[in-house]
Design an enzyme around this catalytic site. Structure first.
Site, PDB file in Angstrom:
ATOM      1  N   SER A 159      22.870  18.314   5.100  1.00 31.99           N
ATOM      2  CA  SER A 159      22.380  19.074   3.952  1.00 31.99           C
ATOM      3  C   SER A 159      21.065  18.473   3.486  1.00 31.99           C
ATOM      4  O   SER A 159      20.765  17.306   3.758  1.00 31.99           O
ATOM      5  CB  SER A 159      23.404  19.013   2.808  1.00 31.99           C
ATOM      6  OG  SER A 159      22.865  19.479   1.591  1.00 31.99           O
ATOM      7  N   TYR A 172      29.527  14.821  -2.867  1.00 27.34           N
ATOM      8  CA  TYR A 172      29.135  15.687  -1.754  1.00 27.34           C
ATOM      9  C   TYR A 172      27.852  15.174  -1.098  1.00 27.34           C
ATOM     10  O   TYR A 172      27.764  15.077   0.133  1.00 27.34           O
ATOM     11  CB  TYR A 172      28.938  17.114  -2.253  1.00 27.34           C
ATOM     12  CG  TYR A 172      28.321  18.056  -1.260  1.00 27.34           C
ATOM     13  CD1 TYR A 172      29.075  18.593  -0.218  1.00 27.34           C
ATOM     14  CD2 TYR A 172      26.976  18.416  -1.354  1.00 27.34           C
ATOM     15  CE1 TYR A 172      28.507  19.466   0.700  1.00 27.34           C
ATOM     16  CE2 TYR A 172      26.398  19.290  -0.441  1.00 27.34           C
ATOM     17  CZ  TYR A 172      27.165  19.812   0.581  1.00 27.34           C
ATOM     18  OH  TYR A 172      26.602  20.667   1.494  1.00 27.34           O
TER      19      TYR A 172
END
Length: 284
Positions: A159, A172
Site C-alpha cells: 500500500s 494497517y
C-alpha cells in the site's frame, strides 16, 4: 553492429513478455483488486486460480473469467493458515500443471487509533496481511521453480501506507510496511533463482476494504487520493509484461511520499492535519 546503447536500453526496457496461456494465482480474489486483476489477466490470455474465503463470490469471478475464454479454478482458503495455502497451491497445480505468477493480495484494515486497537485485532491483521503473504509465497515458490519457461514472478499487494503511518490506520500501515520490507529483501534473496519480486502500492482504492475497516469515515479520503480497483489491476498487468520492483498506480502520491521522507516535519504536519479532519468528521 549493435549500437552500444542498445544493451543499456534492453536492460532498463526489456521486451514485453507474452502472458498468453500463463497461470496466475491470486489471493483475496473474491472482490476488489484481486477480482479486477483476475479479469485483467484473463483479458491478456492468462488462466486464473482464485483463492479467498467466500466461495459464492469466487464462483462469480470464475464465471466472469470463463466468459472471457480463459480457464478459471477457485479454492476456498484462509491465508492465515499455512495448510490452507498449501492445499490452494496444490489445487492450482493439479488443474493447470504450472504456476507462473503468485499475487499475494489478501488483506484488510481497521479504522482505529493505534492505542485503542485491541491485541487480538492487531494480531489478526498481521496474521492475514503479513503472515498470509509469507505463507502464500512460501507455498507457491516451489511451483514457480518447477514451471518450465514460466514467468517466475511474485507480486505482493502492499500500500502507499507502507511509506507513512496514516492516523486511524496505524496498525494497517504497519502491516503494509512489513510486506514492503520482505518484498525488498526477497528481491535480493530470490534473484539467484531468477524470481522477480514486485510490490504494489495502491492509494485509497474503493473496495470492500472500506466496509471491513469500519465505517464510512474511511471515505473521507480526498478524491485525488482515490483510484479504482481496475486501474490498480491494469498497473499489475503491466508489471507482469515488464517486471519492475515497485508499482505505484498513483505517481503523484509516490512523489508526495518521497518529499515527506526528505522532510519529516512536513509529513508529520500533513498527518496531524489529516487526523484533525477525521476527528471533526466523526464528531459531525
Amino acid at each position: 553492429g549493435v549500437h552500444p546503447c542498445a544493451s543499456v536500453v534492453s536492460t532498463w526496457l526489456p521486451m514485453a513478455r507474452d502472458l498468453h496461456d500463463k497461470v496466475i494465482l491470486i489471493t483475496g480474489a473474491s472482490s476488489g483488486i484481486g477480482a479486477a486483476t483476475a479479469l485483467a489477466c484473463a483479458k491478456q490470455g492468462m488462466h486464473v486460480s482464485l483463492v479467498a474465503r467466500r466461495a459464492d463470490k469466487l464462483e462469480e469471478v470464475a464465471r466472469e473469467v470463463s466468459a472471457l475464454g480463459r480457464k478459471a479454478q477457485f479454492f476456498t482458503a484462509n491465508v492465515k493458515r499455512e495448510q490452507d495455502m498449501k492445499a490452494a497451491v496444490d489445487a492450482c497445480w493439479q488443474t493447470f500443471g504450472r504456476l507462473d505468477v503468485v499475487f499475494a493480495n489478501a488483506g484488510y484494515g481497521l479504522f482505529e487509533e493505534v492505542l485503542s486497537t485491541r491485541d487480538d485485532q492487531a494480531r489478526s491483521m498481521f496474521d492475514t496481511n503479513y503472515f498470509g503473504t509469507v505463507y502464500t509465497v512460501q507455498q507457491a515458490l516451489p511451483k514457480l521453480n518447477e514451471t518450465i519457461s514460466g514467468l517466475r514472478q511474485v507480486v505482493i499487494c502492499s500500500s502507499a501506507a507502507s511509506e507513512i503511518g496514516v492516523p486511524m490506520l496505524g496498525v494497517y500501515s504497519a502491516t503494509k510496511a512489513a510486506q514492503d520490507s520482505i518484498a525488498g529483501a526477497m528481491r535480493a534473496e530470490l534473484h539467484g533463482q531468477n524470481i522477480a519480486v514486485t510490490s504494489v502500492h495502491p492509494i485509497g482504492t474503493k473496495t470492500s476494504f472500506v466496509e471491513v475497516a469500519g465505517g464510512t469515515d474511511v471515505d473521507n479520503t480526498p478524491a485525488m487520493f482515490q483510484q479504482s480497483a481496475g486501474r490498480v489491476a491494469r498497473c499489475v498487468v503491466r508489471s507482469l509484461k515488464r517486471p519492475r520492483p515497485e508499482v505505484w498506480p498513483s505517481r503523484s502520491t509516490r512523489w508526495a511520499l518521497a518529499a515527506g521522507t526528505l522532510c519529516p516535519r512536513f509529513a508529520a504536519w500533513t498527518m496531524r492535519r489529516h487526523y484533525r479532519k477525521l476527528k471533526r468528521g466523526a464528531a459531525g
